[in-house]
Design a protein around this motif. Structure first.
Motif, PDB file in Angstrom:
ATOM      1  N   LEU A  27      -0.567   1.068 -29.019  1.00 30.80           N
ATOM      2  CA  LEU A  27      -0.712   1.036 -30.477  1.00 30.80           C
ATOM      3  C   LEU A  27      -1.469  -0.206 -30.905  1.00 30.80           C
ATOM      4  O   LEU A  27      -1.324  -1.275 -30.304  1.00 30.80           O
ATOM      5  CB  LEU A  27       0.663   1.062 -31.146  1.00 30.80           C
ATOM      6  N   PRO A  28      -2.264  -0.100 -31.979  1.00 29.25           N
ATOM      7  CA  PRO A  28      -3.005  -1.271 -32.448  1.00 29.25           C
ATOM      8  C   PRO A  28      -2.050  -2.305 -33.054  1.00 29.25           C
ATOM      9  O   PRO A  28      -1.062  -1.931 -33.698  1.00 29.25           O
ATOM     10  CB  PRO A  28      -3.947  -0.696 -33.512  1.00 29.25           C
ATOM     11  N   PRO A  29      -2.322  -3.585 -32.849  1.00 32.51           N
ATOM     12  CA  PRO A  29      -1.452  -4.610 -33.440  1.00 32.51           C
ATOM     13  C   PRO A  29      -1.533  -4.569 -34.967  1.00 32.51           C
ATOM     14  O   PRO A  29      -2.602  -4.383 -35.540  1.00 32.51           O
ATOM     15  CB  PRO A  29      -2.009  -5.924 -32.879  1.00 32.51           C
ATOM     16  N   GLY A  30      -0.401  -4.718 -35.601  1.00 33.46           N
ATOM     17  CA  GLY A  30      -0.359  -4.789 -37.060  1.00 33.46           C
ATOM     18  C   GLY A  30      -0.494  -3.463 -37.778  1.00 33.46           C
ATOM     19  O   GLY A  30      -0.636  -3.436 -38.996  1.00 33.46           O
ATOM     20  N   GLY A  31      -0.456  -2.351 -37.050  1.00 28.58           N
ATOM     21  CA  GLY A  31      -0.600  -1.048 -37.693  1.00 28.58           C
ATOM     22  C   GLY A  31       0.604  -0.700 -38.550  1.00 28.58           C
ATOM     23  O   GLY A  31       1.733  -1.068 -38.239  1.00 28.58           O
ATOM     24  N   ARG A  32       0.352   0.001 -39.649  1.00 30.68           N
ATOM     25  CA  ARG A  32       1.431   0.385 -40.565  1.00 30.68           C
ATOM     26  C   ARG A  32       1.470   1.883 -40.844  1.00 30.68           C
ATOM     27  O   ARG A  32       2.517   2.414 -41.159  1.00 30.68           O
ATOM     28  CB  ARG A  32       1.303  -0.355 -41.905  1.00 30.68           C
ATOM     29  N   THR A  33       0.335   2.568 -40.792  1.00 31.75           N
ATOM     30  CA  THR A  33       0.305   3.991 -41.132  1.00 31.75           C
ATOM     31  C   THR A  33      -0.045   4.812 -39.898  1.00 31.75           C
ATOM     32  O   THR A  33      -0.919   4.436 -39.119  1.00 31.75           O
ATOM     33  CB  THR A  33      -0.731   4.277 -42.237  1.00 31.75           C
ATOM     34  N   ALA A  34       0.659   5.938 -39.746  1.00 33.72           N
ATOM     35  CA  ALA A  34       0.439   6.764 -38.557  1.00 33.72           C
ATOM     36  C   ALA A  34       0.441   8.236 -38.921  1.00 33.72           C
ATOM     37  O   ALA A  34       1.131   8.660 -39.858  1.00 33.72           O
ATOM     38  CB  ALA A  34       1.525   6.493 -37.512  1.00 33.72           C
ATOM     39  N   LEU A  35      -0.333   8.989 -38.171  1.00 34.41           N
ATOM     40  CA  LEU A  35      -0.359  10.446 -38.260  1.00 34.41           C
ATOM     41  C   LEU A  35      -0.068  10.973 -36.862  1.00 34.41           C
ATOM     42  O   LEU A  35      -0.739  10.601 -35.906  1.00 34.41           O
ATOM     43  CB  LEU A  35      -1.727  10.933 -38.733  1.00 34.41           C
ATOM     44  N   ASP A  36       0.960  11.823 -36.750  1.00 28.68           N
ATOM     45  CA  ASP A  36       1.274  12.458 -35.474  1.00 28.68           C
ATOM     46  C   ASP A  36       0.930  13.933 -35.607  1.00 28.68           C
ATOM     47  O   ASP A  36       1.557  14.664 -36.371  1.00 28.68           O
ATOM     48  CB  ASP A  36       2.753  12.257 -35.123  1.00 28.68           C
ATOM     49  N   VAL A  37      -0.085  14.367 -34.882  1.00 28.44           N
ATOM     50  CA  VAL A  37      -0.625  15.722 -34.976  1.00 28.44           C
ATOM     51  C   VAL A  37       0.039  16.611 -33.933  1.00 28.44           C
ATOM     52  O   VAL A  37       0.077  16.270 -32.761  1.00 28.44           O
ATOM     53  CB  VAL A  37      -2.155  15.705 -34.757  1.00 28.44           C
ATOM     54  N   GLY A  38       0.546  17.765 -34.383  1.00 32.19           N
ATOM     55  CA  GLY A  38       1.267  18.645 -33.474  1.00 32.19           C
ATOM     56  C   GLY A  38       2.565  18.000 -33.051  1.00 32.19           C
ATOM     57  O   GLY A  38       2.894  17.940 -31.873  1.00 32.19           O
ATOM     58  N   CYS A  39       3.322  17.512 -34.020  1.00 37.60           N
ATOM     59  CA  CYS A  39       4.487  16.657 -33.768  1.00 37.60           C
ATOM     60  C   CYS A  39       5.647  17.356 -33.084  1.00 37.60           C
ATOM     61  O   CYS A  39       6.554  16.695 -32.579  1.00 37.60           O
ATOM     62  CB  CYS A  39       4.964  16.032 -35.068  1.00 37.60           C
ATOM     63  N   GLY A  40       5.649  18.688 -33.063  1.00 42.02           N
ATOM     64  CA  GLY A  40       6.785  19.388 -32.474  1.00 42.02           C
ATOM     65  C   GLY A  40       8.065  19.027 -33.207  1.00 42.02           C
ATOM     66  O   GLY A  40       8.079  18.895 -34.423  1.00 42.02           O
TER      67      GLY A  40
ATOM     68  N   GLU B 173      -9.529  10.214 -45.719  1.00 49.59           N
ATOM     69  CA  GLU B 173     -10.537   9.518 -44.924  1.00 49.59           C
ATOM     70  C   GLU B 173     -10.226   8.031 -44.832  1.00 49.59           C
ATOM     71  O   GLU B 173      -9.858   7.396 -45.813  1.00 49.59           O
ATOM     72  CB  GLU B 173     -11.928   9.719 -45.538  1.00 49.59           C
ATOM     73  N   GLY B 174     -10.353   7.484 -43.623  1.00 51.46           N
ATOM     74  CA  GLY B 174     -10.175   6.052 -43.407  1.00 51.46           C
ATOM     75  C   GLY B 174      -8.784   5.537 -43.722  1.00 51.46           C
ATOM     76  O   GLY B 174      -8.627   4.389 -44.129  1.00 51.46           O
ATOM     77  N   HIS B 175      -7.757   6.328 -43.510  1.00 48.67           N
ATOM     78  CA  HIS B 175      -6.405   5.973 -43.970  1.00 48.67           C
ATOM     79  C   HIS B 175      -5.457   5.479 -42.876  1.00 48.67           C
ATOM     80  O   HIS B 175      -4.703   4.529 -43.088  1.00 48.67           O
ATOM     81  CB  HIS B 175      -5.779   7.187 -44.668  1.00 48.67           C
ATOM     82  N   TYR B 176      -5.458   6.099 -41.711  1.00 46.31           N
ATOM     83  CA  TYR B 176      -4.412   5.845 -40.719  1.00 46.31           C
ATOM     84  C   TYR B 176      -4.792   4.748 -39.721  1.00 46.31           C
ATOM     85  O   TYR B 176      -5.891   4.733 -39.197  1.00 46.31           O
ATOM     86  CB  TYR B 176      -4.094   7.132 -39.950  1.00 46.31           C
ATOM     87  N   ASP B 177      -3.827   3.877 -39.439  1.00 47.98           N
ATOM     88  CA  ASP B 177      -4.025   2.838 -38.426  1.00 47.98           C
ATOM     89  C   ASP B 177      -3.925   3.420 -37.025  1.00 47.98           C
ATOM     90  O   ASP B 177      -4.532   2.902 -36.093  1.00 47.98           O
ATOM     91  CB  ASP B 177      -2.976   1.734 -38.595  1.00 47.98           C
ATOM     92  N   VAL B 178      -3.140   4.475 -36.882  1.00 45.97           N
ATOM     93  CA  VAL B 178      -3.025   5.145 -35.589  1.00 45.97           C
ATOM     94  C   VAL B 178      -2.845   6.642 -35.823  1.00 45.97           C
ATOM     95  O   VAL B 178      -2.161   7.051 -36.761  1.00 45.97           O
ATOM     96  CB  VAL B 178      -1.869   4.571 -34.733  1.00 45.97           C
ATOM     97  N   ILE B 179      -3.503   7.421 -34.993  1.00 40.95           N
ATOM     98  CA  ILE B 179      -3.310   8.869 -34.974  1.00 40.95           C
ATOM     99  C   ILE B 179      -2.973   9.248 -33.544  1.00 40.95           C
ATOM    100  O   ILE B 179      -3.679   8.867 -32.605  1.00 40.95           O
ATOM    101  CB  ILE B 179      -4.565   9.625 -35.456  1.00 40.95           C
ATOM    102  N   THR B 180      -1.857   9.966 -33.399  1.00 41.58           N
ATOM    103  CA  THR B 180      -1.433  10.407 -32.076  1.00 41.58           C
ATOM    104  C   THR B 180      -1.455  11.925 -32.016  1.00 41.58           C
ATOM    105  O   THR B 180      -1.255  12.611 -33.015  1.00 41.58           O
ATOM    106  CB  THR B 180      -0.014   9.894 -31.750  1.00 41.58           C
ATOM    107  N   CYS B 181      -1.697  12.403 -30.835  1.00 38.03           N
ATOM    108  CA  CYS B 181      -1.799  13.844 -30.603  1.00 38.03           C
ATOM    109  C   CYS B 181      -1.275  14.088 -29.197  1.00 38.03           C
ATOM    110  O   CYS B 181      -1.979  13.860 -28.225  1.00 38.03           O
ATOM    111  CB  CYS B 181      -3.278  14.219 -30.745  1.00 38.03           C
TER     112      CYS B 181
END
Length: 195
Positions: free
Chosen positions: A17-30, A79-87
């Motif tokens: 994960l990036p240091p200092g990240g605050r917003t995340a999107l988890d795609v296909g979260c189950g 657009e340009g919103h999430y500090d991390v996106i996981t899939c």
């Protein structure tokens, strides 16, 4: 047996994960296991899955993320919103080019982490088979001894159709600078940082 290949890699993903990240999107979260881990780490998490049944289970389990029934290939992402996106084990359920939508939703300096599945067999997969059998047996035995209840509802499963060389080629084309690393248990880790 209950050993989950994706859960096995949660710690690896958390370290990326990036240091200092605050917003995340988890795609296909189950059912939301990894989304809850992100929320426990201080992230504000949007967790998406197209299955109504799976999202209902995720909401019932709670834990902090905003679980939404949504198909990431449709509709708008900020657009340009999430500090991390996981899939995690979900990209092969959609066109690979969906990574461009995810790239565009990353904030500057944001990171895309794809724990993906690939088609075909590599020499590394030969090592995965006995390791997989041992891991499944160990988890099964441990859960039987502890009297652990059966796992919650599982997300739908689909076989991947892209080989690892093709994934690497498409990632290089669509996400310049991305790295694709082969992992044990028929998985790969794609890492992309938006500059």
């Amino acid at each position: 047996m209950p050993f989950d290949h994706n859960d096995h890699y949660h710690r690896l993903l958390l370290r990326a994960l990036p240091p200092g990240g605050r917003t995340a999107l988890d795609v296909g979260c189950g059912t939301g296991r990894f989304a809850r881990r992100l929320a426990a780490g201080g992230y504000t998490v949007d967790a998406l899955d197209p299955s109504a049944e799976v999202i209902a289970e995720a909401r019932a389990l709670g834990g902090g993320p905003r679980f939404q029934r949504a198909d990431v290939t449709e509709g708008d992402l900020p657009e340009g919103h999430y500090d991390v996106i996981t899939c995690l084990a979900s990209l092969h359920h959609m066109p690979f080019a969906t990574v461009t939508r995810l790239r565009d939703a990353l904030a500057p300096g944001g990171t895309l982490l794809v724990l993906g599945c690939y088609a075909g067999m590599t020499w590394w997969d030969l090592a995965a088979s006995p390791a997989n059998a041992v891991a499944r047996l160990a988890v099964y035995t441990g859960e039987r001894l502890r009297g652990t209840r059966p796992p919650p509802l599982r997300a739908p499963v689909r076989q991947p159709d892209m080989t690892l060389p093709r994934i690497r080629a498409e990632a290089a084309r669509l996400l310049p600078g991305a790295g694709v690393r082969q992992l044990l248990f028929w998985r790969y880790l794609l890492t992309y940082r938006k500059t």
